[in-house]
Design an enzyme around this catalytic site. Structure first.
Site, PDB file in Angstrom:
ATOM      1  N   THR A 284      40.419  40.600  53.705  1.00 37.65           N
ATOM      2  CA  THR A 284      39.134  40.438  54.561  1.00 37.65           C
ATOM      3  C   THR A 284      38.130  39.320  53.769  1.00 37.65           C
ATOM      4  O   THR A 284      37.382  39.015  54.319  1.00 37.65           O
ATOM      5  CB  THR A 284      38.496  41.781  54.731  1.00 37.65           C
ATOM      6  OG1 THR A 284      38.255  42.187  53.493  1.00 37.65           O
ATOM      7  CG2 THR A 284      39.487  42.581  55.386  1.00 37.65           C
TER       8      THR A 284
ATOM      9  N   ASN B  31      40.688  43.110  44.899  1.00 39.47           N
ATOM     10  CA  ASN B  31      42.259  43.423  45.468  1.00 39.47           C
ATOM     11  C   ASN B  31      42.031  44.229  46.725  1.00 39.47           C
ATOM     12  O   ASN B  31      42.755  44.173  47.562  1.00 39.47           O
ATOM     13  CB  ASN B  31      43.214  44.088  44.402  1.00 39.47           C
ATOM     14  CG  ASN B  31      43.668  42.898  43.807  1.00 39.47           C
ATOM     15  OD1 ASN B  31      44.546  42.041  43.902  1.00 39.47           O
ATOM     16  ND2 ASN B  31      43.188  42.721  42.602  1.00 39.47           N
TER      17      ASN B  31
ATOM     18  N   THR C  62      53.556  35.089  38.349  1.00 40.24           N
ATOM     19  CA  THR C  62      52.533  35.119  39.374  1.00 40.24           C
ATOM     20  C   THR C  62      51.771  33.800  38.978  1.00 40.24           C
ATOM     21  O   THR C  62      50.560  34.294  38.563  1.00 40.24           O
ATOM     22  CB  THR C  62      51.782  36.401  39.689  1.00 40.24           C
ATOM     23  OG1 THR C  62      52.316  37.338  38.502  1.00 40.24           O
ATOM     24  CG2 THR C  62      52.228  37.145  40.688  1.00 40.24           C
TER      25      THR C  62
END
Length: 397
Positions: A397, A392, A184
């Site tokens: 949003t 997270n 990642t």
């Protein structure tokens, strides 16, 4: 080897640029790295079985062309889990960039990072490409690839090869969804040394296990991320060949750059307050030591203990025990910040005030001495805080 104040464009023949194209509401979100000549290239990629479209395109092109002229990156939209349309869009990103630079598409690498499941807005992509320039602002590239990161991550070094000075630079992004093995993150490394793609791949593959594969933030492995290394030979040094002193020197440069980037990523974990370094020493072999170190630094219980500045050595020993390594653990010493909390697998008393001092710092080192050999392994991670959950929980949003 000398650390210098530089950017990803510090090696001869490289430039970079970054800007706000509109993938994100306000922050910079689009950039590229360009080499004035075709560069040797090497890459390592996510181990997630779900692979994002940009990785498929880039991996295919690296294998096909064996050279690279540019890397173009957007943040804010991952173009992952987007089906055939996402793959077409990744190829469009590659083709439009190649057209602007006047090169074959396979000489362009593409990368995306951000929210999974959203298609690339092609109008935004076209707008961004129209504004990117060669010899732009390399500092802006480092900003443009970020997502939830709190800071840019760069490193540059020089080393002498004969009469020539070789420069190597790296830039990375990564804050959450960070976990071994090579998953990642986005990492880009440039160099002006004369080295073939095959030899470059050898050096990268040898060093990734001890650097990027030794960090963890939260145990999640992303769909998108990779490390690409480009070396364009602009220094005009003698070609660096395997099994030579020059290769060893080059490999040490690469290891240092990758390790520094890995540590910066670990330290910038989402909501993190502390960098955790775990050293497993006197192990039977280096692989066992690395596996144990990763097990400790990846333990959520260890990470929360470090956040709470609680010297809970039992959590550390438990993580050593479930690392899946067949190593005797009946004579283990554990130190936190250099203070012993366990000797010969038995607890020892320590001064509470002294322990508070060593844990109330930005970087905490845990040492596990196995007394079972002479090898060492190191891993890096961060504490697990309240803010990690907040970041997270609200990411989309």
């Amino acid at each position: 080897m000398k650390v210098i104040d530089g950017t990803i464009a510090s090696p001869l023949g490289f430039s970079a640029d970054g800007l706000h194209a509109g993938f994100k509401k306000r922050k910079m979100d689009f950039g590229w790295i360009v080499s004035e000549k075709q560069a040797s290239v090497a890459g390592v990629y996510t181990t997630n079985k779900v692979i994002a479209a940009p990785l498929i395109v880039t991996k295919t092109s690296v294998k096909k062309a064996g050279k690279m002229k540019a890397i173009v990156v957007n943040s804010g939209v991952a173009n992952s889990c987007t089906g055939t349309q996402g793959l077409e869009d990744a190829y469009t990103m590659q083709e439009w960039t190649a057209e602007k630079l006047g090169v074959e598409p396979d000489l362009v690498g593409v990368a995306s990072t951000g929210i999974i499941g959203e298609l690339l807005p092609l109008d935004t992509l076209k707008n961004g490409l129209s504004k990117l320039v060669v010899n732009g602002n390399a500092d802006d590239f480092a900003k443009a690839i970020l997502t939830t990161d709190t800071a840019t991550k760069t490193i540059a070094v020089t080393e002498t090869f004969g009469r020539d000075v070789v420069t190597m630079a790296g830039v990375a992004k990564g804050s959450g969804m960070i976990h071994p093995n090579m998953a990642t993150m986005l990492g880009f490394i440039t160099c002006d040394a004369n080295i073939s793609s095959d030899t470059l791949q050898l050096a990268l593959s040898q060093n990734v296990e001890k650097t990027f594969n030794q960090i963890t933030v939260d145990g999640d492995t992303s769909t998108n991320d990779m490390v690409l290394v480009m070396s364009n030979g602009c220094t005009l040094n003698e070609e660096i060949l395997p099994d030579t002193l020059e290769f060893d020197k080059f490999s040490k440069m690469l290891n240092f750059v990758m390790q520094e980037l890995a540590k910066k990523i670990a330290k910038d974990g989402e909501g993190a307050n502390k960098l955790i370094q775990v050293d497993v020493v006197n192990a039977p072999n280096a692989l066992d030591a690395r596996m144990m170190a990763k097990s400790v630094v990846g333990s959520s219980l260890v990470k929360t203990a470090i956040f709470g500045e609680d010297p809970n050595w039992g959590r550390i020993l438990a993580a050593v025990g479930y690392a899946g390594v067949d190593v005797p653990v009946d004579n283990v010493d554990i130190m936190i910040g250099g203070l012993p909390v366990m000797l010969a697998s038995s607890p020892v008393a320590f001064d509470d005030e002294e322990m508070k001092d060593v844990m109330h710092v930005d970087e905490v080192t845990i040492t596990v001495d196995l007394h079972a050999g002479h090898e060492k392994g190191t891993a890096w991670g961060c504490d697990l805080s309240y803010d990690y959950v907040k970041i997270n929980a609200l990411y989309h949003t």
